[in-house]
Design a protein around this motif. Structure first.
Motif, PDB file in Angstrom:
ATOM      1  N   GLU A  67      21.280 -33.094  -6.019  1.00 29.12           N
ATOM      2  CA  GLU A  67      22.291 -33.571  -5.071  1.00 29.12           C
ATOM      3  C   GLU A  67      21.702 -33.722  -3.674  1.00 29.12           C
ATOM      4  OE1 GLU A  67      25.664 -34.477  -5.638  1.00 29.12           O
ATOM      5  OE2 GLU A  67      24.744 -34.531  -7.625  1.00 29.12           O
ATOM      6  N   GLN A  68      20.797 -32.828  -3.309  1.00 29.40           N
ATOM      7  CA  GLN A  68      20.170 -32.928  -1.996  1.00 29.40           C
ATOM      8  C   GLN A  68      19.319 -34.186  -1.884  1.00 29.40           C
ATOM      9  OE1 GLN A  68      18.155 -29.158  -1.662  1.00 29.40           O
ATOM     10  NE2 GLN A  68      19.889 -28.159  -0.668  1.00 29.40           N
ATOM     11  N   GLU A  69      18.649 -34.565  -2.981  1.00 31.85           N
ATOM     12  CA  GLU A  69      17.860 -35.795  -2.973  1.00 31.85           C
ATOM     13  C   GLU A  69      18.765 -37.004  -2.763  1.00 31.85           C
ATOM     14  OE1 GLU A  69      14.558 -36.438  -2.985  1.00 31.85           O
ATOM     15  OE2 GLU A  69      14.443 -34.272  -2.640  1.00 31.85           O
ATOM     16  N   LYS A  70      19.913 -37.007  -3.425  1.00 32.70           N
ATOM     17  CA  LYS A  70      20.875 -38.095  -3.251  1.00 32.70           C
ATOM     18  C   LYS A  70      21.391 -38.122  -1.813  1.00 32.70           C
ATOM     19  CE  LYS A  70      22.496 -37.767  -8.046  1.00 32.70           C
ATOM     20  NZ  LYS A  70      23.669 -37.410  -8.910  1.00 32.70           N
ATOM     21  N   ALA A  71      21.641 -36.935  -1.253  1.00 33.83           N
ATOM     22  CA  ALA A  71      22.160 -36.850   0.111  1.00 33.83           C
ATOM     23  C   ALA A  71      21.141 -37.382   1.118  1.00 33.83           C
ATOM     24  CB  ALA A  71      22.538 -35.412   0.441  1.00 33.83           C
ATOM     25  N   ARG A  72      19.863 -37.076   0.890  1.00 34.70           N
ATOM     26  CA  ARG A  72      18.821 -37.592   1.787  1.00 34.70           C
ATOM     27  C   ARG A  72      18.740 -39.113   1.712  1.00 34.70           C
ATOM     28  NH1 ARG A  72      15.993 -33.052  -0.419  1.00 34.70           N
ATOM     29  NH2 ARG A  72      15.730 -31.396   1.147  1.00 34.70           N
ATOM     30  N   ALA A  77      25.449 -35.228   4.259  1.00 32.46           N
ATOM     31  CA  ALA A  77      25.221 -33.826   4.613  1.00 32.46           C
ATOM     32  C   ALA A  77      24.502 -33.105   3.482  1.00 32.46           C
ATOM     33  CB  ALA A  77      26.554 -33.148   4.902  1.00 32.46           C
ATOM     34  N   LEU A  78      23.511 -32.293   3.859  1.00 32.53           N
ATOM     35  CA  LEU A  78      22.776 -31.491   2.877  1.00 32.53           C
ATOM     36  C   LEU A  78      23.492 -30.154   2.675  1.00 32.53           C
ATOM     37  CD1 LEU A  78      19.080 -32.070   4.003  1.00 32.53           C
ATOM     38  CD2 LEU A  78      20.227 -33.070   2.032  1.00 32.53           C
ATOM     39  N   ILE A  79      23.715 -29.808   1.427  1.00 35.54           N
ATOM     40  CA  ILE A  79      24.395 -28.562   1.090  1.00 35.54           C
ATOM     41  C   ILE A  79      23.408 -27.635   0.387  1.00 35.54           C
ATOM     42  CG2 ILE A  79      26.335 -27.510  -0.123  1.00 35.54           C
ATOM     43  CD1 ILE A  79      27.224 -29.394   2.032  1.00 35.54           C
ATOM     44  N   ALA A  80      23.363 -26.381   0.794  1.00 40.99           N
ATOM     45  CA  ALA A  80      22.517 -25.380   0.145  1.00 40.99           C
ATOM     46  C   ALA A  80      23.379 -24.189  -0.259  1.00 40.99           C
ATOM     47  CB  ALA A  80      21.399 -24.927   1.082  1.00 40.99           C
ATOM     48  N   VAL A  81      22.983 -23.516  -1.329  1.00 41.57           N
ATOM     49  CA  VAL A  81      23.725 -22.340  -1.781  1.00 41.57           C
ATOM     50  C   VAL A  81      22.778 -21.163  -1.947  1.00 41.57           C
ATOM     51  CG1 VAL A  81      25.466 -23.708  -2.978  1.00 41.57           C
ATOM     52  CG2 VAL A  81      23.491 -22.870  -4.241  1.00 41.57           C
TER      53      VAL A  81
END
Length: 240
Positions: A67-72, A77-81
């Motif tokens: 999902e982070q790759e798609k967001a970039r 917005a980058l989401i981290a957990v």
């Protein structure tokens, strides 16, 4: 993240990430206990509960990375957990008021898991587990010892580990990072500041490891103000 976004947009984004994580939990034999805002509380049971929980954690990390790759790519917005896993006895049943109850699990085991989740922010780690979990998964996962800490609200130190990868998938680069970091940790506990700094600096430079940078900061402080003679290497957490 919520600032400047409509409530509908925030809920849509949140539900997307909660769905990804829920699938990883269920696919690995876990149950979702509850959603608490942007947090998921999950439970695993059975003889391989620790292994399944860690596999779910790695599956969540993979899904979030995609999902982070798609967001970039689309400048979203980058989401981290952060993930915290603990194992032990709990009180399981209906908790609440006379007219409204929630079926859940509570107890010190749950509290520590929640503290480990928050501790990821301090070290820049992704998935932290307690020693109770590590002792059951060590043969199945590559883990590195991160620190010996007392979490907020507790006095007993706990040894914490980061789950890096399943053993059969471990890349040489990952094993090298683990070795460099744990070498630095051993020197750090012996107060061999020069050797510890060299090991952590190498790890931070070669792998961009945030946890190594944390220890480099501590070493700088200890050079200026050495720990007392009875120092046991325990780091006291003051935040959740």
């Amino acid at each position: 993240l919520c600032e400047g976004r409509s409530p509908e947009n925030v809920v849509g984004l949140l539900n997307r990430y909660l769905e990804l994580q829920t699938k990883a939990i269920i696919d690995n034999g876990g149950d979702v206990d509850k959603f608490v805002g942007d947090e998921i509380m999950a439970m695993f049971d059975g003889p391989e509960k620790e292994i399944n929980a860690c596999r779910a954690g790695l599956a969540i990390r993979r899904a979030m990375a995609e999902e982070q790759e798609k967001a970039r790519a689309d400048s979203s917005a980058l989401i981290a957990v952060g993930i915290g896993i603990n194992s032990g006895p709990v009180v399981f049943g209906s908790v609440g008021a006379r007219d409204r109850k929630d079926f859940t699990s509570i107890g010190d085991t749950v509290n520590l898991a929640a503290r480990l989740e928050g501790t990821n922010k301090i070290y820049g780690t992704k998935c932290l587990v307690s020693e109770a979990v590590y002792s059951r998964i060590a043969q199945h996962f590559v883990c590195r010892e991160v620190d010996l800490i007392t979490v907020k609200g507790k006095t007993q130190p706990v040894r914490i580990y980061e789950v890096l990868q399943e053993t059969h998938e471990a890349a040489p680069k990952l094993l090298s990072m683990k070795a460099d970091f744990e070498k630095g940790l051993a020197y750090y506990r012996k107060r061999s500041w020069d050797r510890a700094q060299t090991a952590f600096a190498s790890c931070a430079q070669k792998y961009g490891d945030e946890a190594s940078s944390v220890f480099l900061g501590r070493i700088a402080l200890f050079r200026a103000d050495p720990p007392p003679a009875g120092w046991d290497g325990v780091f006291k957490m003051t935040v959740k």
